[in-house]
Design an enzyme around this catalytic site. Structure first.
Site, mmCIF file in Angstrom:
data_model
loop_
_atom_site.group_PDB
_atom_site.id
_atom_site.type_symbol
_atom_site.label_atom_id
_atom_site.label_comp_id
_atom_site.label_asym_id
_atom_site.label_seq_id
_atom_site.Cartn_x
_atom_site.Cartn_y
_atom_site.Cartn_z
ATOM 1 C CB ILE A 19 -9.902 -7.045 -9.752
ATOM 2 C CG1 ILE A 19 -11.109 -7.981 -9.754
ATOM 3 C CG2 ILE A 19 -10.139 -5.813 -10.610
ATOM 4 C CD1 ILE A 19 -11.395 -8.622 -11.075
ATOM 5 C CD GLU A 20 -6.955 -3.704 -6.211
ATOM 6 O OE1 GLU A 20 -5.894 -3.219 -6.638
ATOM 7 O OE2 GLU A 20 -7.957 -3.008 -5.944
ATOM 8 C CB SER A 21 -2.032 -8.092 -7.515
ATOM 9 O OG SER A 21 -2.629 -9.143 -6.738
ATOM 10 C CE1 TYR B 137 -10.547 -2.866 -8.091
ATOM 11 C CE2 TYR B 137 -12.305 -2.559 -6.486
ATOM 12 C CZ TYR B 137 -11.013 -2.946 -6.790
ATOM 13 O OH TYR B 137 -10.193 -3.415 -5.793
#
Length: 445
Positions: free
Chosen positions: A132-134, A239
């Site tokens: 999800i982040e990167s 998220y």
């Protein structure tokens, strides 16, 4: 004959019992180090709740031959099931190649991340958070200047002792950033007592989550993640559902048409201690790796030379680490060809610096990320090729910690460009004036 059969059966039964979960559980129970491996900053309730899962993780480590299996076995965050989860799960199902590609990118890092989670007794689905982040790209940089697999902004990175200077950015380092991210997540879990809220705080900030909780409390409303979602920005509201969607797909990739790369249940990389400055290209050469392969494991190094004291480590696949040591022992040349130079004059050009150090302006600009049509400000420290006088000297620690580089527009270039622009503009105006006059005369006729 009967005796032979009984003996064979007894041996088979013993072999079965020896491999059974019961015997493994007995073995795990005799290993107090499993519980002792939990880091000191994990709270008591987390340790107590995690103890069975830690034992289970150890059992899974014996059984699983693939890291994906270890991740599935350690799922511990309660499932979320709402329309956002359904939407994001469907998005992965509609584009299975995307998650397959991200998973391939994750393969060098996942064993390490999962192992660190298990040591701390944390849910193993947190290993999927960088999806999800990167998208598991250690070079990822957000518009908010968040960097690395775990997307630390500069301030939070400093809070967790991630070094950020001219030569390296540990927010991108695989080992350092993972340690920092898990410590941060543990702190947030201790603060909120709930993983969905801890994850929301990781994305939105603990202060914002605390204020949202307080508002709902004053309004007499529940304070769980879904009850707070309407107070959250869209990114945070999506998220946790996104993480749940990834969990769903990883739990049963075949159902969603996703192909996961096989990731052996063993370390992908090992650490090599660096004892002196070494060019990144030379380190890759000694390890018999391409520059891109080397950078994928060592993305924190920003310059063509790897600097720092004995605490600086290089990550290499095990077989490449062995090659590195063998080739290093036979290397008969300098390990580093770069040193630093501080700009003391206001009118120093890149061309004159290149001439002084026997290189080209292009090489200097590339090594120092100097934009075109700009010059260095006074006080800037840049990398330059070593001379005979500095050939055996490493870059000093105080320079590493304090060096800065700043640019300004090259006024000479700006003035010349401006003059050319004015000349063209003047010619253009004259042309327009002539055209207007001509037009006027035509009208008169």
């Amino acid at each position: 004959m009967h005796n032979t059969k009984r003996t064979t059966f007894a041996l088979a039964a013993l072999a079965f019992l020896a491999a059974s979960p019961f015997s493994l559980a007995m073995e795990a129970a005799a290993l107090p180090t499993i519980q002792a491996a939990t880091t000191s900053n994990t709270n008591t309730s987390t340790r107590s709740a995690a103890a069975p899962s830690q034992v289970q993780a150890k059992l899974d480590e014996y059984r699983e031959t693939d890291v994906w299996g270890r991740i599935r076995s350690g799922y511990a965050i309660p499932d979320l099931n709402n329309s956002l989860v359904t939407r994001h799960t469907q998005a992965y199902a509609n584009h299975p190649a995307n998650l397959s590609r991200i998973s391939g990118r994750a393969s060098p890092y996942l064993y390490h991340v999962v192992s660190e989670l298990e040591k701390r007794g944390m849910p193993t689905e947190l290993a999927l958070l960088p999806v999800i982040e990167s998208a598991f790209n250690p070079q990822a940089m957000s518009s908010a200047n968040a960097a690395g697999l775990w997307q630390f902004v500069p301030g939070t990175g400093k809070d967790f002792d991630l070094k950020q200077n001219m030569f390296k950015d540990e927010r991108r380092g695989v080992v350092a950033s993972t340690d920092a991210a898990l410590s941060y997540l543990q702190r947030l879990y201790t603060m909120f007592g709930d993983w969905p809220l801890a994850l929301a705080a990781y994305n939105w900030g603990e202060g914002n989550v605390q204020r949202a909780i307080k508002k709902n409390q004053l309004d007499g409303k529940p304070t769980d993640f879904e009850s707070l979602a309407e107070l959250m920005p869209a990114e945070t509201r999506n998220y946790v559902p996104k993480l749940q969607a990834v969990k769903n797909v990883i739990a049963n990739p075949g159902m969603y048409g996703v192909t996961l790369p096989a990731i052996d249940n063993q370390p992908y990389f090992t650490t090599v201690d660096k004892t002196s400055d070494i060019d990144l290209a030379i380190a890759a050469q000694l390890a018999e790796m391409s520059i891109d392969e080397f950078k994928a494991l060592n993305p924190q190094f920003k310059k063509p030379v790897i600097i720092g004291g004995a605490q600086t480590q290089i990550l290499l696949p095990k077989e490449n680490a062995e090659k590195f040591h063998v080739n290093l022992a036979q290397w008969g040349h300098a390990l580093s060809t770069w040193t630093t130079h501080k700009i003391t004059g206001a009118r120093v050009s890149i061309a004159s610096l290149a001439s002084k150090f026997g290189t080209t302006p292009e090489i200097l600009r590339q090594a120092n990320n100097i934009p075109a049509q700009s010059r260095l400000k006074v006080g800037s420290t840049i990398l330059v090729p070593k001379t005979s006088a500095s050939s055996h000297t490493d870059i000093a620690e105080n320079i590493i910690e304090n060096a800065v580089v700043a640019f300004e527009a090259d006024r000479g270039i700006v003035k010349r460009t401006s003059a050319r622009f004015k000349a063209k503009a003047g010619a253009s105006k004259n042309s327009k004036r002539i055209a207007r006059n001509t037009s006027s005369k035509r009208k008169q006729r």
